[in-house]
Enzyme design. Structure first.
Site, short mmCIF file in Angstrom:
data_model
loop_
_atom_site.label_atom_id
_atom_site.label_comp_id
_atom_site.label_asym_id
_atom_site.label_seq_id
_atom_site.Cartn_x
_atom_site.Cartn_y
_atom_site.Cartn_z
CB ALA A 225 -0.93 0.00 1.24
CB ALA A 226 3.16 2.66 2.49
NE ARG B 38 -1.57 10.80 -9.81
CZ ARG B 38 -1.83 9.80 -9.22
NH1 ARG B 38 -1.57 8.53 -9.86
NH2 ARG B 38 -1.97 9.65 -7.88
CD GLU C 50 6.73 -6.91 -2.10
OE1 GLU C 50 6.49 -5.85 -1.69
OE2 GLU C 50 6.84 -7.89 -1.65
CB SER D 189 -0.76 -2.89 -5.54
OG SER D 189 -2.09 -2.32 -5.40
CB CYS E 275 -8.00 -5.95 4.66
SG CYS E 275 -6.58 -4.52 4.91
CG ASP F 127 1.23 -1.95 8.11
OD1 ASP F 127 0.41 -0.87 8.05
OD2 ASP F 127 0.77 -3.01 7.79
CG ASN G 122 -3.63 2.83 0.37
OD1 ASN G 122 -3.38 2.60 -0.83
ND2 ASN G 122 -4.09 1.73 1.19
CD1 TRP H 209 -33.46 13.76 19.63
CD2 TRP H 209 -31.42 14.83 19.63
NE1 TRP H 209 -33.57 15.04 20.14
CE2 TRP H 209 -32.39 15.65 20.03
CE3 TRP H 209 -30.28 15.23 19.35
CZ2 TRP H 209 -32.36 16.89 20.52
CZ3 TRP H 209 -30.03 16.50 19.66
CH2 TRP H 209 -30.99 17.48 20.19
#
Lengths: 449, 449
Positions: free
Chosen positions: A12-13, A23, A34, A40, A44, A283, A305, A435
């Site tokens: 993710a990071a 970009r 990696e 990616s 989870c 993480d 992320n 409420w």
């Protein structure tokens, strides 16, 4: 020659940072190392994959490796592991799956090495039929093992997110489950009220919940025969170790990068480590907690992320703080949704200088007259001195997962409990009482502050 | 002699004020005048009552009249209508259902007269089989009428909340429905994107949606035969007029109480009118809008409850501002949830001094790999000058109703779009993608600001 942004870790990071930097600054060389074949990926999703609700591991991947290479022009090297950082020469040593070794120079480096399954200090972890679920390949092994049908009884060590989600997964396959949690309750960061409801839900779904139980060893002769605890042996055919995670900090630590008080990599507001050109995110890294303003280690997917993306923007020329965290989290436990944000633990809050006051209220997921509603229980914590909202937890059968978000927003906006009482939250009979339960909790808590 | 707090109107604002004042100041006499026999009712539940999902009108009542009298010691007078306010003598003239008249002195007065169904300027509104749905007895009449089974085709005038909820109610009874909206889209405050999705949903469920269609008259000879429009006649057996609401301000106006720019009763931050001892709250009163800081009239249940409660606290000795509103709202339209907050209309925003920029994105209600997810479409509006979040609308099949709340919280906290991008919102695969749709919308909008 263009500058090189080197990223260690392709989840993710790492991939968020690589994509954003490319970009923002298309001329820059962006290289990602990696060590596995997966990038990616959504770890989870592993519980639902093991449960059988998701067919293929590939389905969990948000963006396949080839798309990073071809569409985003990122030099993504899977099966390449960073083994050492030479800060003097701004270079990283890399080992490949093929046994080769090389070095690569960087101008800016991001350490996004993630976290690994924490190994509890017990004997028997190396037996066959002992699993963790931190990585994709571990998920595949576990799924293949349960699909053989050879496990009638599985022990889960740890009553956190993964332990509880996996209890549901195993029960979905009609496997007997015993869940061991050494503390008095599962899900400690959620507070006692929510935890007790989840424990009831687990029991109602056939999970044998053993809280306040310390696992001493996994017994067996090569394969697993029983979990040995301080209150007796429980015979099982396999064990899932879900006792938490440890940030992967060896690479950083050996290079002299500072760790913070939590044991994860210390970072500044831009995700920089003590070395100007080296960032850490995800993480493996600390973030600033919105409640205390202090470093915290809450390894979650959105944080990774977001911090990765911010580092990518900064490296790409648009300095962007990684922001703070509220520790917001949600999980599904069978038919319950349970969510949290901020800090609920009174001792932790007092240590941070707060004077916490807490209320727990029960409200409803729909207007009292609208069919099909159910209870929502909310614990809300505020500071008697400042009036600030400090934390919240809630549990119910519907309408919980996203109901925590206005409280997370309130915490990051430093709102008081009284401010929350006056929030203009949505109302229609199918979705809650006039409420909202959040407002009711704030009303009651405000009366006590 | 103890002081008297007199409340005119026994619904949300009135009963909240009466209850709170009595709790804060038990020695005070609290008198409520309610012209009907109903108090503390949930008019929002009427569509579901007519649909048949709720058996009895009594089910909609939050707290029965006797409980206010016996448990809360409130002098609640149903069937008593306030007909005039004498500011000079601090007295109100009351007419009863039995034809009696009396006056009652007040020390403090709350006008909580609510709103009535707006009557469009067309002929035929007095025909049999023409209904509104603003009051409880009107709900009963409508339900009894549809339960005779004599209506095969009903026309609904107005594509707001009530019109759409009633379209669902009538379709649930297999009645043909034609819905007339004079503007280009239903639900104007929700913006075009959400409105179009709702229109599709209505059509998919057999509702004949006629937008951009002006109703000119209801034709028939005593009973209803057709709705006459600027694009032809539509034969129907009955008509529901749901063209909006008008604040009930006659009583206030005749006593010289100031109305505000919206036509509702002008109030200060404590809900006070231009007369020190006279307050106004609920559907008859203005509130301050969090986006513009200007008076607004957005008659909704939570606003009425909250403002009434604040006035009760103030009268009871604890000065409490009524707070501002964000105009947050949600409704269920068949299988869609559609929600909004803030202001989306570009013209309205420009008139208030903003430079609005808007994006509409499509995201998902669950992680891409988690089974059963569906699309969520979000429109988010921000100010190019300040970066502030100004408004949002969203629509989807699940996970929408409460997803609007963090944006409402952001608006009331004056957060920027960039702040929202960095909110730590909840994530788990069953409840959304890692980047919540709200965060994705903020990311995309922030890129355009």
């Amino acid at each position: 020659m263009s500058e090189t942004f080197l990223v260690v870790g392709g989840d993710a990071a790492g991939m968020s940072a690589a994509s954003k930097a490319k970009r923002e600054a298309p001329d820059r060389d962006v290289v990602v190392l990696e060590r596995s074949e997966w990038v990616s990926y959504g770890a989870c999703g592993l519980p639902y994959y093991v449960k059988g609700e998701i067919d293929s591991l590939e389905d969990l991947v948000a963006i396949p490796a080839d798309r990073f290479r071809e569409e985003r022009d990122i030099d993504l090297r899977t099966g390449h592991e960073a083994t050492a950082i030479d800060r003097e020469d701004s270079a990283v040593t890399v080992g490949t799956d093929d046994g080769e070794e090389y070095t690569i120079d960087y101008d800016e480096l991001l350490i996004a090495t993630g976290a690994g399954a924490l190994e509890p200090p017990i004997d028997g972890l190396d037996a066959t039929d002992v699993f963790t679920l931190q990585e994709m390949d571990a998920g595949r092994q576990l799924k293949e093992a349960v699909e053989t049908g050879e496990y009638d009884r599985i022990g889960i060590i740890g009553g956190g997110y993964i332990g509880i989600e996996m209890a549901e997964a195993f029960r979905g396959r009609d496997i007997d489950v015993t869940l061991f949690e050494m503390r008095q309750h599962v899900l400690p960061p959620f507070g006692t009220s929510s935890a007790e409801t989840v424990e009831d839900e687990l029991e109602d779904n056939g999970v044998d919940v053993r809280t306040g139980t310390r696992v001493e060893a996994i017994d067996g002769d090569g394969s697993v025969e029983a979990v040995r605890t301080d209150s007796g042996d429980v015979p099982v055919d396999a064990v899932l170790v879900a006792a938490g995670v440890d940030p992967n900090v060896e690479l950083a630590e050996e290079a002299g990068i500072d760790l913070g008080p939590t044991g994860a990599i210390a970072t500044d507001e831009y995700g920089r480590t003590n070395e100007e050109a080296i960032y850490a995110a995800g993480d493996c890294a600390e973030m600033t907690h919105a409640v205390t303003g202090e470093p915290a280690h809450v390894p979650l997917a959105l944080t990774a992320n977001r911090a990765g993306r911010a580092v990518g923007a900064t490296v790409g020329g648009d300095p962007t703080p990684v922001g703070d965290i509220a520790g917001t989290a949600v999980l599904k436990a069978f038919d319950r949704e349970v969510a949290r944000t901020g800090i609920l633990d009174a001792e932790e809050l007092r240590a941070a200088g707060f004077d916490p006051v807490s209320v727990t209220i029960t409200s409803a997921s729909r207007a009292h007259y609208y069919p099909g509603g159910s209870e929502i229980e909310i614990t809300l914590v505020g500071d008697a001195d400042s009036g600030r909202v400090l934390g919240a937890s809630m549990v119910g059968r519907e309408g919980v997962a996203k109901r925590i978000d206005p409280i997370a927003t309130a915490i990051q906006s430093a709102l008081t409990v009284e401010d929350v009482e006056y929030l203009d939250l949505s109302y229609a009979p199918p979705f809650g009482p006039t409420w909202d339960p959040v407002l009711t909790a704030a009303k009651v808590l405000n009366g006590k502050l």
